[in-house]
Design an enzyme around this catalytic site. Structure first.
Site, mmCIF file in Angstrom:
data_model
loop_
_atom_site.group_PDB
_atom_site.id
_atom_site.type_symbol
_atom_site.label_atom_id
_atom_site.label_comp_id
_atom_site.label_asym_id
_atom_site.label_seq_id
_atom_site.Cartn_x
_atom_site.Cartn_y
_atom_site.Cartn_z
ATOM 1 N N PRO A 77 -3.849 -0.053 18.998
ATOM 2 C CA PRO A 77 -3.566 -0.505 17.634
ATOM 3 C C PRO A 77 -3.699 0.561 16.541
ATOM 4 C CG PRO A 77 -5.696 -1.334 18.372
ATOM 5 C CD PRO A 77 -5.061 -0.681 19.552
ATOM 6 N N HIS A 98 0.854 -1.201 0.000
ATOM 7 C CA HIS A 98 0.000 0.000 0.000
ATOM 8 C C HIS A 98 0.884 1.243 0.000
ATOM 9 C CE1 HIS A 98 -3.966 -1.839 1.633
ATOM 10 N NE2 HIS A 98 -3.259 -2.767 1.032
ATOM 11 N N TYR A 107 3.981 6.668 10.329
ATOM 12 C CA TYR A 107 3.198 5.486 9.937
ATOM 13 C C TYR A 107 4.080 4.437 9.261
ATOM 14 C CZ TYR A 107 -0.933 2.861 8.555
ATOM 15 O OH TYR A 107 -1.881 1.869 8.412
ATOM 16 N N TYR A 163 -9.106 5.106 7.692
ATOM 17 C CA TYR A 163 -9.262 5.400 9.118
ATOM 18 C C TYR A 163 -10.340 6.486 9.210
ATOM 19 C CZ TYR A 163 -4.811 3.022 10.150
ATOM 20 O OH TYR A 163 -3.808 2.098 10.295
ATOM 21 N N LYS A 175 1.466 -0.301 15.163
ATOM 22 C CA LYS A 175 2.884 -0.380 15.518
ATOM 23 C C LYS A 175 3.286 -1.647 16.289
ATOM 24 C CE LYS A 175 4.366 3.358 13.762
ATOM 25 N NZ LYS A 175 4.613 3.013 12.399
HETATM 26 P P1 FAD Z 1 2.964 -11.922 21.312
HETATM 27 O O1 FAD Z 1 2.578 -11.950 19.892
HETATM 28 O O2 FAD Z 1 1.921 -11.665 22.337
HETATM 29 O O3 FAD Z 1 3.663 -13.312 21.596
HETATM 30 C C1 FAD Z 1 3.929 -13.766 22.897
HETATM 31 C C2 FAD Z 1 3.919 -15.272 22.890
HETATM 32 O O4 FAD Z 1 4.336 -15.739 24.176
HETATM 33 C C3 FAD Z 1 2.523 -15.847 22.659
HETATM 34 O O5 FAD Z 1 2.546 -16.795 21.626
HETATM 35 C C4 FAD Z 1 2.142 -16.443 24.007
HETATM 36 O O6 FAD Z 1 1.325 -17.597 23.894
HETATM 37 C C5 FAD Z 1 3.500 -16.786 24.580
HETATM 38 N N1 FAD Z 1 3.543 -16.864 26.051
HETATM 39 C C6 FAD Z 1 2.843 -16.132 26.948
HETATM 40 N N2 FAD Z 1 3.182 -16.484 28.192
HETATM 41 C C7 FAD Z 1 4.118 -17.436 28.084
HETATM 42 C C8 FAD Z 1 4.860 -18.193 29.025
HETATM 43 N N3 FAD Z 1 4.698 -18.032 30.339
HETATM 44 N N4 FAD Z 1 5.741 -19.101 28.565
HETATM 45 C C9 FAD Z 1 5.924 -19.298 27.243
HETATM 46 N N5 FAD Z 1 5.250 -18.607 26.288
HETATM 47 C C10 FAD Z 1 4.362 -17.685 26.719
HETATM 48 N N6 FAD Z 1 -1.228 -4.750 16.770
HETATM 49 C C11 FAD Z 1 -1.477 -4.008 15.706
HETATM 50 O O7 FAD Z 1 -0.587 -3.261 15.301
HETATM 51 N N7 FAD Z 1 -2.688 -4.076 15.068
HETATM 52 C C12 FAD Z 1 -3.695 -4.921 15.495
HETATM 53 O O8 FAD Z 1 -4.748 -4.983 14.909
HETATM 54 C C13 FAD Z 1 -3.450 -5.706 16.610
HETATM 55 N N8 FAD Z 1 -4.393 -6.550 17.065
HETATM 56 C C14 FAD Z 1 -4.138 -7.274 18.178
HETATM 57 C C15 FAD Z 1 -5.131 -8.114 18.676
HETATM 58 C C16 FAD Z 1 -4.913 -8.836 19.846
HETATM 59 C C17 FAD Z 1 -6.006 -9.753 20.381
HETATM 60 C C18 FAD Z 1 -3.666 -8.717 20.517
HETATM 61 C C19 FAD Z 1 -3.429 -9.481 21.801
HETATM 62 C C20 FAD Z 1 -2.679 -7.899 19.999
HETATM 63 C C21 FAD Z 1 -2.906 -7.169 18.831
HETATM 64 N N9 FAD Z 1 -1.933 -6.319 18.295
HETATM 65 C C22 FAD Z 1 -2.185 -5.587 17.226
HETATM 66 C C23 FAD Z 1 -0.604 -6.218 18.857
HETATM 67 C C24 FAD Z 1 0.398 -7.133 18.131
HETATM 68 O O9 FAD Z 1 -0.236 -8.286 17.694
HETATM 69 C C25 FAD Z 1 1.506 -7.392 19.128
HETATM 70 O O10 FAD Z 1 2.167 -6.174 19.385
HETATM 71 C C26 FAD Z 1 2.517 -8.451 18.704
HETATM 72 O O11 FAD Z 1 1.915 -9.715 18.684
HETATM 73 C C27 FAD Z 1 3.700 -8.462 19.663
HETATM 74 O O12 FAD Z 1 4.502 -9.585 19.428
HETATM 75 P P2 FAD Z 1 5.247 -10.292 20.630
HETATM 76 O O13 FAD Z 1 6.027 -11.404 20.000
HETATM 77 O O14 FAD Z 1 5.959 -9.304 21.447
HETATM 78 O O15 FAD Z 1 4.120 -10.852 21.579
HETATM 79 C C1 DHB Z 2 -4.891 -3.375 10.886
HETATM 80 C C2 DHB Z 2 -4.729 -3.188 12.231
HETATM 81 C C3 DHB Z 2 -4.383 -1.948 12.697
HETATM 82 O O1 DHB Z 2 -4.214 -1.747 14.017
HETATM 83 C C4 DHB Z 2 -4.189 -0.883 11.835
HETATM 84 O O2 DHB Z 2 -3.866 0.337 12.332
HETATM 85 C C5 DHB Z 2 -4.338 -1.082 10.485
HETATM 86 C C6 DHB Z 2 -4.695 -2.341 10.002
HETATM 87 C C7 DHB Z 2 -5.278 -4.710 10.399
HETATM 88 O O3 DHB Z 2 -5.462 -5.593 11.235
HETATM 89 O O4 DHB Z 2 -5.411 -4.889 9.187
#
Ligand code: FAD
Ligand code: DHB
Length: 388
Positions: free
Chosen positions: A292, A72, A384, A200, A296
């Site tokens: 979200p 995009h 962004y 948005y 980021k």
């Molecule tokens: P995570 O992806 O949370 O990974 C952590 C992992 O550790 C998980 O697989 C978990 O099962 C595991 N874990 C937890 N506890 C333990 C333990 N004790 N021992 C071993 N493993 C463990 N960001 C956006 O930008 N846009 C979005 O639309 C968006 N939607 C989201 C929706 C949801 C429901 C959530 C929860 C987050 C969302 N986010 C979104 C944020 C984004 O997905 C996260 O910032 C990203 O996943 C961060 O990655 P991470 O690897 O740090 O953590």
């Molecule tokens: C999506 C999620 C976001 O938080 C965003 O700012 C833009 C797109 C998505 O899930 O596609």
């Protein structure tokens, strides 16, 4: 068992760190409480910044993203009955890719397994110990037996609710937090995208976001009460709300389709600093959360482990701890800028129930300024695409 780096959590942070370490010849073990099938199916973020796209490509795990992700070059801000394009490419020379987080996860798991990586799924009772010594340990149960990993370093990539951050004594860290009085209702819809680019939308009834997943699936969100329940929202009620919030006077229409997934996420800003205690390092959501709106979350997780992997490489190649000592400060600089941008986007686009009429006018004036000033639009676009 022994390894060089024990990684807790197989999200984007943990898996990508393990991959980056492997590319430098550094051994790691990743432990994850959920199953492989579960982590590969959980719907989360969708937007990859240019820097994240480049990193995945440079490190050999970007092939499917390039083939199947949607590039995009801009997005739209909708308010006051009109849509306004933010030309990311024109303003910054950079773009973003919409490629779902669980597809990134699949690519990283496949790469680690193909390289003989040590990933353990469905572990339980994870605990971190001896982080102030040079041989920290991680204990866990797996397939009915108790295990212990002795490592040089432990990296907590276990998300906001994991065990790593609480393993750092509260007196040694500062937690900063803001909880927002709204959440996002997210749906997946079987239908062609309504728009080539993300929209948005700010509306008196609340924020809405039009995104995509594939040529046949749309990802749509709208602001809701974080304590609401998906069962209170029939498909008709969802479509009425979305049409009202996103459709303008220009004749553009939102495509409807079969809704096959619904969920509500709460929104918070959170930072825990420093992102290190002794031989325990934190990365990604374990250390910080953004609302979200700025897209980021996953990008920050990838950026943290990129910095950390270089520091660990320096340690193993040259015996230098300099990168490890500056990891937290370096990562937090980027984290705070992303926290600011996510808060700014959230504040500018959501409806705050307690806003005064004056504050509502200020919000509208802020949006008007952004779309009418090349300088402000450039600042927004730079943030962004992650051009900092
Ligand atoms: P995570 O992806 O949370 O990974 C952590 C992992 O550790 C998980 O697989 C978990 O099962 C595991 N874990 C937890 N506890 C333990 C333990 N004790 N021992 C071993 N493993 C463990 N960001 C956006 O930008 N846009 C979005 O639309 C968006 N939607 C989201 C929706 C949801 C429901 C959530 C929860 C987050 C969302 N986010 C979104 C944020 C984004 O997905 C996260 O910032 C990203 O996943 C961060 O990655 P991470 O690897 O740090 O953590
Ligand atoms: C999506 C999620 C976001 O938080 C965003 O700012 C833009 C797109 C998505 O899930 O596609």
């Amino acid at each position: 068992m022994r390894t060089q780096v024990a990684i807790i959590g197989a999200g984007p942070a943990g898996l990508f760190l393990s991959h980056l370490l492997h590319l430098q010849g550094i051994e790691s073990t990743v432990i994850e409480i959920r199953s492989r099938a579960d982590i590969e199916a959980t719907i989360r973020a969708g937007v990859l910044e240019q820097g994240t796209m480049d990193l995945l490509t440079e490190t050999g795990v970007g092939e499917r993203m390039r083939a199947e992700g949607a590039l995009h070059h801009g997005f739209e801000l909708a308010f006051g009955g009109r849509r306004h394009r933010i030309d990311l490419q024109g303003l910054t020379g950079k773009s973003i890719t919409v490629y779902p987080q669980h597809e990134v996860i699949k690519d990283l798991v496949a790469a680690r397994l193909a390289a003989g990586g040590d990933l353990r799924f469905e572990v339980s009772n994870v605990a971190v110990d001896r982080i102030d010594s040079s041989n920290p340990i991680v204990r866990f149960d797996h397939q009915g037996a108790s295990h212990q990993i002795e490592a040089d370093f432990v990296v907590g990539c276990d998300g906001f609710h994991g065990v790593s951050r609480p393993a750092i004594p509260a007196s040694l860290r500062e937690d900063y937090q803001r909880i927002y009085p709204f959440g996002w209702f997210g749906i997946l819809v079987e239908s062609a995208p309504s728009s080539d680019e993300l929209i948005y939308a700010q509306h008196d009834r609340g924020f809405a976001l039009i995104s995509t997943r594939t040529p046949t699936v749309q990802r749509l969100y709208f602001q809701c009460d974080p304590t609401d329940h998906v069962d209170n929202w029939s498909d008709d009620r969802i479509w009425n709300e979305l049409h009202t919030r996103v459709e303008n006077t220009d004749g553009w229409r939102l495509n409807e389709g079969k809704i096959f997934q619904k969920g509500i996420i709460g929104m918070r800003s959170f930072v825990s600093a420093p992102m290190r205690c002794g031989r325990l390092f934190l990365a990604g959501d374990a250390a910080h959360i953004v609302p979200p709106t700025g897209a980021k979350g996953m990008n920050l997780a990838i950026s943290d482990v990129n910095i950390l992997s270089k520091a660990l490489g320096q340690f193993y190649r040259q015996g230098s701890e300099q990168g490890l000592d500056t990891y937290s400060d370096e990562a937090l600089k980027r984290v705070w800028r992303a926290e600011y941008f996510s808060w700014y986007m959230t504040s500018m686009l959501h409806t705050f129930a307690d806003a005064t009429p004056f504050e509502r006018q200020m919000q509208r004036a802020q949006l008007d300024n952004v779309v009418n000033s090349r300088a402000l639009a450039t600042a927004l676009a730079e943030n962004y695409v992650g051009a900092f």
